[in-house]
Design an enzyme around this catalytic site. Structure first.
Site, PDB file in Angstrom:
ATOM      1  CG  HIS A  65       0.100   3.975  -3.678  1.00 54.76           C
ATOM      2  ND1 HIS A  65       1.326   4.270  -3.142  1.00 54.76           N
ATOM      3  CD2 HIS A  65      -0.515   3.170  -2.778  1.00 54.76           C
ATOM      4  CE1 HIS A  65       1.455   3.672  -1.976  1.00 54.76           C
ATOM      5  NE2 HIS A  65       0.350   2.998  -1.735  1.00 54.76           N
ATOM      6  CG  HIS A 112       4.116   5.611   3.994  1.00 56.32           C
ATOM      7  ND1 HIS A 112       3.482   6.010   5.130  1.00 56.32           N
ATOM      8  CD2 HIS A 112       3.140   5.243   3.135  1.00 56.32           C
ATOM      9  CE1 HIS A 112       2.168   5.879   4.968  1.00 56.32           C
ATOM     10  NE2 HIS A 112       1.938   5.416   3.770  1.00 56.32           N
TER      11      HIS A 112
END
Lengths: 831, 256
Positions: A65, A112
């Site tokens: 990430h 997300h």
């Protein structure tokens, strides 16, 4: 080396690890998702064993990430340069593009997915919050939001896989409803219009929904703010709400496969969003930036305080020293590990020019926001963290930020593609009559992936800020940028600019991806994704400026899955180059995989374009009775052995088949089409333009008839009479000149091309349905053909039915019967 | 004319209201919620948004803000106050308008265009709306279902205080035209004295054809006309308080 030794001495002299901190064992390292090699590299960077907090920091900073360790080599292949790019990909939180007159736009998309799988409402809110923060961190005022969502099926039939249980469908609906209301809650309260988006439903996303949020902001060139910790001696401020234990190590969580167990355990890794707080922080930050006292600013997003301090120091080549006792805390007795890794939302880190601290205090007090001076910029190059009397972190900032591992993963073509490529239509019966065709059209219109998304966008405020020119429901959203879209100026800038009034700008945007195409042919699917987005822009009258991508992929350690990603990126990159849409940044979300298996590779792409004049803004619905309907593009790609039906919505819905090579996407053809269409629009000839995508020509025609909405419960339906019986033979006389075998074209009309299903529902690329005044029809067709685009008038607007005549017969449906399933099917599923 | 547009921390239609007023040729400025004077305002707009986050109940906290005390005083002296969306909610919470706005009947936020029927031209907010004109204006709210007890409703009707109602394209007050379940399709009302009004739809989002409709401007034009009449001396309101001035002009453009 001397720095290393110094810090070693430093540690041996002063560092007392709290008794509660666990010892660093291989198990603990593994728990932090660091490989033994990565851990060894960390030890090498530090010259010693890391503290527990440092281990946590390495873990999040080197998660996919934050570090893009598995994807960086691929991302480098994207085109990222253009004279208009002011801040490029990877430099900052978001890319920035010049749109003229000293005005620029900042935009980015981010995922997300995992948090939304675990807690859909909060997962989605914080997804929106995070991307909005990325935009105002750049100094821009966020002016609109877009999203791209994917869930498992919400209806029992018509999907590619029919084996869904009621419980699974109920769960998909729960996730869908939760995500939509989360986005609505956050965006509506913050006051940002959510103007466009896409929603797909497919079994592949069951248990692992995709939630990609995009935000666009506006600023003047001079207002670009950097996330760099500049100026040794400058104080570092923490602003925004207190730090809690929520969202602990969310970035690391996002970088693992999602399992049932992990979903349950990781609920605590999902943050809680507070849009009211975000609104205050945004306004206060923009006001603070206008004072000129800010040296650098960065939001605390993924990996919270860790990532923001580290990245800011790394960018500026400075060091940063902070004291955790000064960090506002919401929970008692938080450890340094927890404070550093918390992902509590709506927090910002701001470096202020020394001596101007009062201005921060004044403005943040005005907005009733917590603030705290927590540290200072140093020249050591180290990120140093103290907690009480203890030194808990001492890491060379640039090394951890820039020397994250990079992996060139193995790639191998997956087995299933053999069957996909071998698929032919022999075993698939064609439609035989008009009744079948009407029935198929209605089923496609009712299919949730094609049906109107009004149930979704009605829940989003899409008009706040008085800038939404084309609302959700057309090919691309269009917003206008006006004087009050811009952030407030500093006195200095205001003096320089003079008249603050700006001439209005029109920005169009869309987000697209056909995940099925990408699954069936990652390279062609990648190209088609960008081509569809650019085609949507062209239909709205816009020229692409730039793109932002969100690679939603599965586990990169599996060579077949990495191959999918690599090939799709190759397609995306090639297409972005072809359409002059450089990538200004984006996001990678890997490990999208539920217990049922990996998701289809889904590289969503948002493309932003500019429209020169208000008169050029074009919508997809037919306008007036008597207008001519013209098809731009080849009606059926005869070179495709399955005639554009591969991966089509039609095969999925009517034949329950998710296979076949997807339609070929020729970039030159697409580019010519877009340029030609834009030229026609700019000469004022085009009254409506709608691209053919999911569901092919028939769905595009139907949508052109039924998609205009005047007001609540008040659609404007306008019919059409279309004749396709002669079209296949009459596509374009220029074809023979351009080397395409004319005889094959003509024979197609009688043999293969006579497949009614391919004609109506095939998804051959690079096609647009436009309408124009009857008197202009000849001119439009001539001009398009001159430019090398096949063009033919296929019908006329008018009446209250859609009538289509083909060589195999005629069918006709009242518009009310087409509108109802299209408009209501999602609402009915969700009722 | 000078319009003061209140700015609570999470107002988000404040700029839009300022934009609309300026577009229509008058002055507007933002007024921070911590202010306790309206200055030289001729009229006040309480804009849409989420005032203080509205986690408790829409407008429940806003009524206690310093600026709302000044607005109450202004209204008590006959000053014109228009509440839009969240502004309407705030005005009912503050007791300046009767009734309450509760959750939409389907429990969802609704952002869509609706049709509005003007029930009476007899108010400073409706006097310029052409007779029989159905306005097409957007709504954007989750709690816009107008509710009041029967007695209050009867009073509203008897006093001709219902200003706007949701209708279909032909002006019929149907149930399907009602986006939120509001009693009697009520979209907006005024107080007994007719100087304070609130409505859930957003006229400030419908003042330009570029945004799809300019029907909303009729509501603003009505306000301008009412203010002109007042400053012209006809039917003027007596103002006793020194901080309430209705006629001072401020022609300097206000920078945002």
């Amino acid at each position: 080396m001397s720095t290393l030794r110094n810090s070693l001495n430093f540690f041996s002299n002063f560092l007392i690890f709290p008794m509660t901190e666990p010892a660093i064992t291989p198990e603990l390292v593994a728990k932090h998702n660091l490989t033994p090699e990565e851990y060894a590299h960390a030890v090498e960077i530090l010259g010693r064993t890391p503290s527990y907090t440092e281990l946590g920091i390495f873990s999040v900073m080197w998660s996919e990430h934050c570090s893009y360790k598995n994807t960086r080599p691929l991302l480098k292949t994207f085109p990222t340069k253009s004279p208009k790019i002011l801040v490029g990909a990877g430099e900052e939180n978001a890319g920035i593009i010049d749109i003229g007159d000293g005005i620029a736009i900042a935009f980015k998309i981010e995922s997300h997915n995992h948090p939304s799988a675990v807690e859909p409402f909060q997962g989605a809110t914080t997804g929106v919050g995070g991307i909005v923060r990325d935009i105002f961190t750049m100094g821009a005022r966020p002016v609109c939001a877009v999203n791209s969502l994917r869930f498992g099926p919400i209806t029992a039939n018509g999907e590619s896989d029919l084996s869904n249980s009621k419980a699974e469908i109920a769960n998909n609906r729960r996730l869908f409803a939760g995500v939509v209301s989360g986005i609505a809650h956050y965006g509506n309260c913050f006051g940002i219009p959510t103007v466009a988006g896409e929603v797909y439903f497919d079994k592949t996303y069951q248990g692992n929904p995709l939630v990609n949020a995009f935000c666009l902001g506006v600023l003047r060139h001079e207002q670009i703010t950097r996330g760099a910790a500049k100026g040794v001696g400058n104080p570092v401020f923490y602003v925004g709400p207190a730090t809690g234990r929520d969202g602990l190590a969310g970035a690391a969580f996002a970088s693992q496969d999602l399992t049932e167990e992990s979903a349950e355990q990781q609920r605590g890794a999902v943050q809680v969003g507070d849009p009211f707080m975000e609104k205050l922080v945004c306004e206060a930050c923009l006001e603070l930036l206008a004072t000129g006292c800010v040296a650098g600013m960065q939001d605390m997003g993924a990996a919270g305080l860790t990532c923001s301090t580290c990245e800011m120091a790394a960018r500026a080549g400075t060091g940063i020293e902070i004291e955790l006792d000064k960090v506002p805390q919401r929970a008692p007795n938080m450890s340094s590990y927890e404070i550093m890794l918390s992902e509590s939302q709506e927090r910002m880190l701001i470096v202020v020019h020394k001596g101007r601290e009062e201005e921060v205090k004044r403005i943040f007090d005005k907005w009733d926001l917590p603030w705290s001076e927590i540290g200072i910029i140093t020249d050591t190059g180290h990120m140093v963290v103290r907690h009480g009397s203890k030194l808990v972190v001492d890491i060379p900032a640039r090394k951890i930020a820039d020397e994250s591992p990079v992996y060139h993963r193995d790639a191998q073509e997956p087995e299933y593609l053999k069957a996909v490529r071998a698929f032919r239509l022999d075993g698939t019966p064609d439609l035989t009559n008009g009744t079948d065709a009407t029935d198929a059209l209605k089923r496609l219109l009712a299919w949730p992936s094609i049906a109107s998304k009004n149930w979704v966008y009605r829940q989003y405020d899409h008009q706040v800020r008085d800038g939404s020119v084309v609302l959700p429901g057309s090919d691309a959203a269009v917003i206008r940028i006006k004087t009050d879209s811009l952030p407030v100026m500093s006195a200095e800038l205001a003096a320089k600019v003079g008249d603050p009034k700006v001439s209005e700008k029109l920005i169009a945007m869309t987000v697209d991806c056909n995940g099925v195409y990408v699954y069936l042919d990652p390279y062609e699917g990648g190209k088609a994704t960008v081509a569809e987005a650019c085609r949507n822009l062209a239909c709205s009258g816009a020229l692409p400026l730039g793109a932002t991508d969100n690679l939603n992929m599965a586990n990169p350690h599996k060579p077949e899955l990495f191959w999918q990603m690599r090939e799709s990126v190759r397609g995306l990159a090639e297409a972005c180059r072809a359409f002059n849409a450089p990538v200004t940044g984006g996001n990678c979300s890997l490990y999208n995989q539920s217990p049922a298996g990996p998701i289809d590779p889904t590289p969503t792409v948002a493309v932003v374009g500019v429209i020169e004049k208000l008169e050029h803004v074009t919508t997809q619905w037919f306008k007036d009775e008597g207008d001519a309907i013209i098809l731009l593009g080849e009606i059926v790609d005869q070179a495709d052995p399955i005639l554009g039906l591969g991966g089509s919505a039609y095969l999925q819905v009517i034949h329950s088949k998710k296979t076949g090579s997807p339609p070929r996407c020729d970039l030159e053809t697409a580019k010519t089409l877009h340029t030609t269409l834009l030229g026609l629009i700019q000469s004022g000839l085009v009254k409506s333009a709608h691209d053919c995508s999911d569901g092919g020509l028939a769905v595009a025609l139907a949508e052109s008839c039924i998609s205009q909405l005047i007001a609540r419960e008040t659609p404007r339906l306008i019919g059409a009479t279309v004749d396709l019986s002669a079209v296949a033979a009459d596509v374009s006389p220029l074809h023979s000149k351009s080397g395409i075998d004319q005889s094959r074209l003509t024979s197609a009309a009688t043999s293969q091309g006579a497949r009614l299903d391919a004609l109506l529902f095939g998804e051959t690329q690079s096609r647009v349905v436009i309408s124009c005044k009857a008197l202009d029809a000849l001119k439009v067709v001539e001009r398009a053909r001159l430019m090398g685009v096949p063009a033919v008038q296929i019908g006329k607007v008018g009446g209250d039915k859609l009538t289509v005549k083909t060589a195999s017969g005629e069918f006709s449906a009242p518009l009310t019967e087409l509108h109802d399933p299209w408009w209501n099917s999602i609402a009915r599923a969700m009722a | 004319m000078n319009f003061s547009v209140l700015q609570f921390p999470a107002s988000n239609c404040d700029q839009d209201a300022v934009h609309a007023v300026r577009l229509l040729g008058h002055n507007a400025r933002l007024l921070w919620h911590k202010e306790n004077s309206l200055g030289d305002a001729d009229a006040v707009i309480v804009p849409g948004g989420f005032s203080y986050g509205d986690y408790l109940r829409c407008g429940a906290i806003a009524r206690f803000s310093p600026v709302m005390q000044a607005v109450k005083q202004f209204a008590d002296h006959g000053g014109l106050v228009l509440g839009i969306c969240n502004g309407f909610q705030v005005l009912t919470e503050a007791g300046l308008l009767p009734g309450a706005l509760i959750r939409n009947r389907d429990l969802q936020f609704h952002c869509e265009n609706i049709f509005l029927k003007t029930a009476t031209p007899d108010s400073p907010f409706t006097n310029k709306i052409p007779a029989g004109k159905i306005l097409r204006v957007p709504i954007a709210h989750g709690e816009g279902c107008y509710f009041a007890d029967e007695e209050t409703l009867a009073k509203l009707k008897a006093g001709n205080q219902i200003l706007w109602q949701y209708c279909d394209a032909s002006g019929n007050l149907t149930d399907t035209a009602n986006p939120n379940g509001a009693l009697q399709n009520i979209a907006g009302i005024c107080n007994e004295r007719r100087n304070v009004a609130g409505l859930m739809p957003h006229p400030e989002r419908a003042c330009e054809l570029a945004l799809g409709s300019d029907d909303g401007k009729w509501i603003f034009e009505s306000l301008f006309a009412a203010l002109e009449n007042r400053t012209g001396g006809a039917g003027g309101v007596v103002h006793g308080e020194p901080d309430v001035k209705v006629s001072r002009r401020n022609t300097s453009p206000l920078r945002m």
